[in-house]
Design an enzyme around this catalytic site. Structure first.
Site, PDB file in Angstrom:
ATOM      1  N   SER A   1      54.578  30.301  33.338  1.00 18.43           N
ATOM      2  CA  SER A   1      53.579  31.331  32.976  1.00 18.43           C
ATOM      3  C   SER A   1      52.600  30.674  32.647  1.00 18.43           C
ATOM      4  O   SER A   1      52.344  29.197  32.179  1.00 18.43           O
ATOM      5  CB  SER A   1      54.177  31.863  31.906  1.00 18.43           C
TER       6      SER A   1
ATOM      7  N   GLU B   1      34.538  36.335  32.925  1.00 19.78           N
ATOM      8  CA  GLU B   1      34.729  37.410  33.394  1.00 19.78           C
ATOM      9  C   GLU B   1      36.001  38.062  33.116  1.00 19.78           C
ATOM     10  O   GLU B   1      36.401  39.201  33.743  1.00 19.78           O
ATOM     11  CB  GLU B   1      34.459  37.430  35.010  1.00 19.78           C
ATOM     12  N   SER B   2      36.921  37.749  32.424  1.00 22.97           N
ATOM     13  CA  SER B   2      38.232  38.236  31.832  1.00 22.97           C
ATOM     14  C   SER B   2      39.228  37.017  31.985  1.00 22.97           C
ATOM     15  O   SER B   2      39.155  36.116  31.090  1.00 22.97           O
ATOM     16  CB  SER B   2      38.322  39.495  32.487  1.00 22.97           C
TER      17      SER B   2
ATOM     18  N   HIS C   1      53.147  34.690  36.431  1.00 26.08           N
ATOM     19  CA  HIS C   1      54.733  34.505  36.117  1.00 26.08           C
ATOM     20  C   HIS C   1      55.271  34.266  37.393  1.00 26.08           C
ATOM     21  O   HIS C   1      55.181  35.136  37.979  1.00 26.08           O
ATOM     22  CB  HIS C   1      55.098  35.648  35.279  1.00 26.08           C
TER      23      HIS C   1
ATOM     24  N   CYS D   1      35.244  41.165  35.540  1.00 26.08           N
ATOM     25  CA  CYS D   1      34.208  42.240  35.030  1.00 26.08           C
ATOM     26  C   CYS D   1      33.251  41.639  35.680  1.00 26.08           C
ATOM     27  O   CYS D   1      32.958  40.497  36.025  1.00 26.08           O
ATOM     28  CB  CYS D   1      34.029  41.990  33.422  1.00 26.08           C
TER      29      CYS D   1
END
Lengths: 158, 158
Positions: free
Chosen positions: B78, B85-86, B91, B106
């Site tokens: 994970s 930008e986020s 996973h 974003c």
């Protein structure tokens, strides 16, 4: 390297839901939550956002593995909590009173709705929506992952 | 505390798309990618998964802020890369040749499809699906966030 296993590998190989009498199996539930009309000061505090996200993970029974949070200048916090059962992620836009939250869990130990309700309260969100998707849908016959995109399991606003 | 701003706060206040002649504005694009029939050894290597996720972020022009990856025992990785930008999250279920990847961006600087194509190749995925959602849809009249859930922008398999 830590010793715990993917949640689904130890206790619950797959999440199984009984829907319309048919057994439906998928690897993960992915909740996309939108929190509107939140308290902007909370959304712009990295300490509060981090605390509430960690607490949201604990509230739903998750095991925290790692976390990282970042404060943007002038506004906004991004952060992720990796849990044994997958992850929780947040991006906040304090200037718009808006937060986009993802709660991705595997197995049936955690109820992401508990985290959703917890965060809605902590952010003082006056309106929110909750969408639960199935990720990694298992083909009942072959027990392999069906080669298709997510499916929407439930969606509501409150 | 670092100095950069949320991508959308500096260069591109909102992501604007021209659809059917109507200007449509939303804060973020969220790609949910499902990679099937991947190389299980790649999916079970934390070093490779981390490298490819970091490279996938760089390939699409993102600015990396933080990252954290975790290897599960006996199987699975994970991990999350927080970008200006986020975020990008993954996973893996090596035993099923399956990886669930989220690419949340974003602004209009990054094209998440570039990261998707990059990862599909690196994971040797023989089949994948790509779903792009709009998160934080802006009401054109009020310029506030519309109080409704995500919308599906595009979805395809290849």
């Amino acid at each position: 390297m830590q010793k715990e296993a993917h949640e689904l590998a130890v206790t619950s190989p797959f999440t199984a839901f009984q829907e319309n009498g048919k057994k439906e199996i998928h690897l993960g539930q992915h909740v996309l939550a939108e929190f509107f009309e939140c308290d902007p000061n909370t959304l712009n505090s990295i300490d509060k956002v981090e605390k509430y996200m960690v607490d949201a993970a604990l509230e739903c029974g998750a095991t925290i593995v790692q976390k990282c949070f970042h404060m943007f200048n002038p506004y906004g916090v991004s952060g992720v909590v990796i849990i044994s059962e997958s992850h929780l992620a947040i991006h906040t836009w304090p200037e718009l009173g808006y937060a986009a939250v993802d709660l991705f869990t595997c197995g049936d130990k955690c109820d992401p709705k508990v985290s959703y309700e917890f965060l809605k309260k902590k952010f003082n969100s006056k309106k929110a929506t909750f969408s639960e998707l199935k990720r990694g849908i298992i083909d009942e016959e072959t027990l392999k992952v069906a080669e298709k995109p997510f499916e929407i399991m439930q969606q509501f606003a409150d």
